[in-house]
Structure formats: structure tokens, C-alpha cells
Write an enzyme that holds these catalytic residues in place. Sequence first.
Site, PDB file in Angstrom:
ATOM      1  N   TYR A  77       0.852  -1.198   0.000  1.00 42.47           N
ATOM      2  CA  TYR A  77       0.000   0.000   0.000  1.00 42.47           C
ATOM      3  C   TYR A  77       0.881   1.239   0.000  1.00 42.47           C
ATOM      4  CZ  TYR A  77      -5.033  -0.246   0.124  1.00 42.47           C
ATOM      5  OH  TYR A  77      -6.339  -0.336  -0.235  1.00 42.47           O
ATOM      6  N   GLU A 137      -0.579   4.829  -0.593  1.00 42.75           N
ATOM      7  CA  GLU A 137      -1.377   6.041  -0.885  1.00 42.75           C
ATOM      8  C   GLU A 137      -0.521   7.280  -0.673  1.00 42.75           C
ATOM      9  OE1 GLU A 137      -4.945   6.051   1.417  1.00 42.75           O
ATOM     10  OE2 GLU A 137      -5.786   4.355   0.318  1.00 42.75           O
ATOM     11  N   ASP A 173      -5.725  13.463 -25.300  1.00 42.89           N
ATOM     12  CA  ASP A 173      -5.763  12.053 -24.903  1.00 42.89           C
ATOM     13  C   ASP A 173      -5.069  11.298 -26.033  1.00 42.89           C
ATOM     14  OD1 ASP A 173      -6.294   9.394 -24.539  1.00 42.89           O
ATOM     15  OD2 ASP A 173      -8.410   9.657 -24.017  1.00 42.89           O
ATOM     16  N   THR A 224      -2.925   5.833 -22.139  1.00 41.12           N
ATOM     17  CA  THR A 224      -2.808   4.504 -21.536  1.00 41.12           C
ATOM     18  C   THR A 224      -1.421   4.004 -21.873  1.00 41.12           C
ATOM     19  OG1 THR A 224      -3.768   3.556 -23.528  1.00 41.12           O
ATOM     20  CG2 THR A 224      -5.257   3.891 -21.662  1.00 41.12           C
ATOM     21  N   LYS A 280      -1.458   0.204 -25.182  1.00 41.05           N
ATOM     22  CA  LYS A 280      -1.828   0.113 -26.603  1.00 41.05           C
ATOM     23  C   LYS A 280      -0.541   0.124 -27.438  1.00 41.05           C
ATOM     24  CE  LYS A 280      -6.426   2.076 -25.901  1.00 41.05           C
ATOM     25  NZ  LYS A 280      -6.481   2.812 -24.610  1.00 41.05           N
ATOM     26  N   ARG A 338      -1.551  -2.747 -18.624  1.00 45.03           N
ATOM     27  CA  ARG A 338      -2.785  -1.957 -18.643  1.00 45.03           C
ATOM     28  C   ARG A 338      -2.677  -0.868 -17.581  1.00 45.03           C
ATOM     29  NH1 ARG A 338      -5.763  -4.618 -21.836  1.00 45.03           N
ATOM     30  NH2 ARG A 338      -7.377  -3.054 -21.725  1.00 45.03           N
TER      31      ARG A 338
HETATM   32  N1  DSN Z   1     -11.610   0.805 -25.277  1.00 49.45           N
HETATM   33  C1  DSN Z   1     -10.353   1.284 -25.802  1.00 49.45           C
HETATM   34  C2  DSN Z   1     -10.240   1.042 -27.258  1.00 49.45           C
HETATM   35  O1  DSN Z   1     -10.470  -0.070 -27.645  1.00 49.45           O
HETATM   36  O2  DSN Z   1      -9.916   1.941 -28.019  1.00 49.45           O
HETATM   37  C3  DSN Z   1     -10.123   2.667 -25.448  1.00 49.45           C
HETATM   38  O3  DSN Z   1     -10.054   2.759 -24.076  1.00 49.45           O
END
Ligand code: DSN
Length: 389
Positions: free
Chosen positions: A45, A47, A198, A224, A227, A233
Site C-alpha cells: 500500500y 497512498e 488524450d 494509456t 496500446k 494496462r
Molecule cells: N476501449 C479502448 C479502445 O479499444 O480503443 C479505449 O479505451
Amino acid sequence: MKSKVFDMIEKERQRQENNIELIASENFVSDDVLRAVGSCLTNKYSEGYPTQRTSGNRGRYYGGCENVDELEEYCCSLWRQVFNTDYHVNVQPHSGASANLAAYMSVLKHGDTILAMSLDNGGHLTHGSPVNFSGKLFNMVFYDVDASGRIDMQDVRAKADACRPQLILAGASAYSRTIDFKAFSDIAKSCGAYFMVDMAHIAGLVAAGDHPSPFGLADIITTTTHKTLRGPRGGIIFCRPELASKIDSAVFPGCQGGPLEHVIAGKAIAAAEACSPEFAEYIHNVVKNCKAMCDEFISMGYHVVTGGTDNHLFLLDLTETGLTGKDVQNELDKHRITLNKNCIPGETRPPQLASGVRIGTAAMTTKGYTASDFVKVAHKIDDIIRSMK
Ligand code: DSN
């Protein structure tokens, strides 16, 4: 009972090994990322923030944080290196959605206006969909795309002048063209709005120099890490240094509790990998492969939204085939080809059916697919679609 869970994991491992993975937001992480995410850090933990952090935070709320303090600081420094930036970094967001929530909460009040791209046109749920917190908490105004599906910058300007938003958001989940961050930034400046990007989908391309960078233009940048960045993730927020304490307090205690230090370790490994020349080479191949596959669909007579691609994905508009995105997704699943149904600009069907499918090349390029492999897959998909009519 435990063996049942491990059996399920093994089945999923085999599915990932055997299927052709074309979901544009997925990828395959390295063994080192898996090792970091599966480490003892999951037990800790923490925080709060590392005590040496300069954004006015009060340190951690738990003892025994000396190792995770060091890790989190190192992770932030690596991500600054990936994007060659001196922006402040927060690596604690659990996901892209959490990163976007914290970004909005850092500079906006309930009811403020955000100008963004709608889900149908390629935006994300958290960009103002009425079923998401973003659409419920804020007054959303959406800019349009032109007849070909490209962002209409004149419409962005006109809507910004008319609604005087507090924040303008650029970025998308299903948009295949280069985004003009400079033009967005100029419009945001002219109406006194924060400018947020984003870059979740294209972050790997930004890191490799295959998409213009939003650093130096945007006030806040979210992404994120799983990707095109090929990490675990999770989410990250970057911001101009003067917004650091607003961002940090919006993430914790504003929107989250304890950070996931095992995921932060995975993010650090992914950042180290993204700094390498091999990663840039990988991303150049993702883009090259995507263009080759997209061009093949066009030469077979398919309608591709915007007429092509500049990045790692493209959208097939299935309207002329009479099939829905759901039909095609399900049929391809039977042939071990995995992708997702997707709305197209001007969508007439509900999102559960959708009129398009989204195709991405990041995951299979990681597996070593070349442009000619992707061309073969395009023909396989065409054969399957023809057999459905
Ligand atoms: N759901 C994702 C995508 O597939 O683009 C984005 O968060």
C-alpha cells in the site's frame, strides 16, 4: 478451485497465441513487463506520493515505502525520457478512463463545458458520452468530422467561439488520421480554454516520431500504457509543471486510493523499452503495415473511413455490404481473427450492432507480421465477408 483459474488463464494464453489479433488497442507485452506486474509489489500500500516529490504533496500515508518511492520516481523520469519532455508526470492512474477523470477534475468544475470528439466520430466514452461520467458531469459540445470522416478544424473553431469551453480535448479511439495539435492549441489559446490531449492510441507513434507530439502545446496529456506503447494496462498523466499539484491531488485523493505499484513497475519497464531504437523501428513497421493492409482493402473495393490511414488503425465502413459490424466481428471470431465492431461517422445503428469494424496492426507487428502477412489477412477477411453475403 485454484487450478480451475489457472486452466482459464492457460486457455486465454492459447487463444492469444493462436488468434490473429487485430484489436487496435491491444498488444503483447514483453516477459519483463509480465514479470514486473506479477511481482511482490502487488502486496504494498502506498497512498500518497514519494516524499521527495515537489508538487506540494504530503508524502505517503504508509510506512515501508522507501522502495516504491524510488521506483515511482524512476518510472516518472523514464517516461519524461520517452517523450523528451520536462512536463510533470503522474504514473498512478489505474487506466485511461481514470486518467481522464482526474484530468477533468483537476481544472474543471461540475457543469463546465468541454469541446471534444463524439464516440460516433471516433472519440472515446470518456470524451463526453452521455452514459459516462464525462457526459453526466460536464456540458459536452462535440466538433464534427467532414464528409470523408476527417476532423473539421473550421467546425472546431466555430464551436469554440460559440460555446467558449473551459477545456478543448483532442484525441480519439477510432481515428486513422494525423491530429493537428498545433491548430487545436491555437484555438484553445484564442478562447482561453485549457487544451488537453488524450493520446492513448497514438502514444507509441508520438514516442517514435511517427505522429507530431502534443508536448509543448497541450496543458494536460493523458495516455494509456497498453496500446501502441506495449506496456501493462494502465494510465499516465503529463501536465505543464504549473498544473502539477492540481493533477496530483485530483488523482489522489481526488479520484483514486492506493496506486498499483506492481503496475507502476510494469510501466517503468515499458518506458525503458520505449526508449530503445528497436521500439522506434517496431512503430515504423506498425504504421507501414497498417497502410499496406488498408490499401489492400481499398483496392478490393472496400470503403475505408477517411479514405486511408496515417497511423496504426483504420475503419472499414460495411454499409455497402449490408452486414453489421457485430455480424462481421462474430464471423471472424469463428475463424480466429479478432477485431471489434465500431461506429462510423454518421452512424445509423446502435453501438451494439455498429456499421463498421476497426482494424489495428500493433499487436500482430509485435508477433513479427510483415506488410505481406497483413495483405494476406486482408484477403482472408474479404473471403469471409463474401461468404456471409
Ligand atoms: N476501449 C479502448 C479502445 O479499444 O480503443 C479505449 O479505451
